[in-house]
Write a protein that holds these residues in place. Sequence first.
Motif, PDB file in Angstrom:
ATOM      1  N   ASN A  18      -0.312   6.206   7.317  1.00  0.00           N
ATOM      2  CA  ASN A  18      -0.777   6.105   8.459  1.00  0.00           C
ATOM      3  C   ASN A  18      -2.055   5.225   8.415  1.00  0.00           C
ATOM      4  O   ASN A  18      -2.718   5.229   7.102  1.00  0.00           O
ATOM      5  N   ARG A  19      -2.937   5.150   9.468  1.00  0.00           N
ATOM      6  CA  ARG A  19      -4.100   4.261   9.256  1.00  0.00           C
ATOM      7  C   ARG A  19      -5.035   5.137   8.242  1.00  0.00           C
ATOM      8  O   ARG A  19      -5.950   4.564   7.807  1.00  0.00           O
ATOM      9  N   SER A  24      -8.140   5.208   3.556  1.00  0.00           N
ATOM     10  CA  SER A  24      -8.740   6.151   2.480  1.00  0.00           C
ATOM     11  C   SER A  24      -8.583   5.462   1.196  1.00  0.00           C
ATOM     12  O   SER A  24      -9.456   5.513   0.302  1.00  0.00           O
ATOM     13  N   HIS A  25      -7.169   5.047   1.168  1.00  0.00           N
ATOM     14  CA  HIS A  25      -6.932   4.802  -0.375  1.00  0.00           C
ATOM     15  C   HIS A  25      -7.830   3.383  -0.462  1.00  0.00           C
ATOM     16  O   HIS A  25      -8.373   3.145  -1.719  1.00  0.00           O
ATOM     17  N   ALA A  30     -11.934  -0.245  -3.412  1.00  0.00           N
ATOM     18  CA  ALA A  30     -13.202  -0.991  -3.139  1.00  0.00           C
ATOM     19  C   ALA A  30     -14.301  -0.366  -3.814  1.00  0.00           C
ATOM     20  O   ALA A  30     -14.988  -1.121  -4.477  1.00  0.00           O
ATOM     21  N   SER A  31     -14.401   0.916  -3.483  1.00  0.00           N
ATOM     22  CA  SER A  31     -15.768   1.566  -4.235  1.00  0.00           C
ATOM     23  C   SER A  31     -15.659   1.703  -5.591  1.00  0.00           C
ATOM     24  O   SER A  31     -16.653   1.632  -6.216  1.00  0.00           O
ATOM     25  N   ALA A  32     -14.439   1.827  -6.141  1.00  0.00           N
ATOM     26  CA  ALA A  32     -14.458   2.018  -7.769  1.00  0.00           C
ATOM     27  C   ALA A  32     -14.441   0.747  -8.222  1.00  0.00           C
ATOM     28  O   ALA A  32     -15.006   0.630  -9.505  1.00  0.00           O
ATOM     29  N   ASP A  33     -13.986  -0.315  -7.764  1.00  0.00           N
ATOM     30  CA  ASP A  33     -13.703  -1.474  -8.401  1.00  0.00           C
ATOM     31  C   ASP A  33     -14.236  -2.837  -7.838  1.00  0.00           C
ATOM     32  O   ASP A  33     -14.148  -3.925  -8.168  1.00  0.00           O
ATOM     33  N   ARG A  42      -2.243  -4.342  -4.605  1.00  0.00           N
ATOM     34  CA  ARG A  42      -2.810  -3.062  -5.461  1.00  0.00           C
ATOM     35  C   ARG A  42      -2.934  -2.003  -4.395  1.00  0.00           C
ATOM     36  O   ARG A  42      -2.634  -0.745  -4.933  1.00  0.00           O
ATOM     37  N   LEU A  43      -3.107  -2.163  -3.213  1.00  0.00           N
ATOM     38  CA  LEU A  43      -3.393  -1.006  -2.375  1.00  0.00           C
ATOM     39  C   LEU A  43      -1.836  -0.186  -2.160  1.00  0.00           C
ATOM     40  O   LEU A  43      -1.724   0.992  -2.118  1.00  0.00           O
TER      41      LEU A  43
END
Length: 216
Positions: A18-19, A24-25, A30-33, A42-43
């Motif tokens: 779902n959206r 969230s993933h 993006a925040s990590a890498d 990758r997502l």
Amino acid sequence: MSEEAPRRAGRPRRAVLNRERIASHALELASADGYEALTMQRLAKSLGVAASALYNHVSSKHDLLQWVQELVMTDVDTSVFDTLEISEALIEWATSYRNVFAQHIPLIPVIAVLPVSDSPRTLKMYERVAEALRDNGLKAEAIIPTIVALESFIFGSAMDTAAPHDIFDARDHKDATPNFTQAVSDQRATGLNTSDDSFQRGLHAMVAGLLAAGSK
């Protein structure tokens, strides 16, 4: 007595994708890498699905980033405009905004230039700020420049939270920079967080100046 046939699996009670889950993933990746690490392949892998399944829900990376923008903007507090006078409300809003993006620094270069046309929550935030500025006497033509000036400072300050503690260490060159070296030493002696203190000093000055300039 014969054994019962295995029960056939029914439809899952809620969709695998779902959206909110996708966004969230994507935000975590993006925040990590960083932005470059956020690919649809990758997502999809992080969600445990095939990329084709992901494209059934979001058509492009651009759309995905707008979903991420919407998710991040949810945490920016605009309720302060309902209870505080305008200068204090702007300071509290800007501080909330900066703190939210300090947690997602790799996204700043992307979201800072992302159109808001398909981001209802982001537009709602801007509308609330614009309404408060208008109601407190800012000229219509000064509202957008005021928001952009504050936002530029907010994004830069959010990035500054990741600066190393010794970024201004000039002890090896103190003979050439006696004033600067002493200023760094005196600031450290205060025990204040350089990033937070600098942000609040600059923010208070900007808010006072922008409100004064925009109401003339």
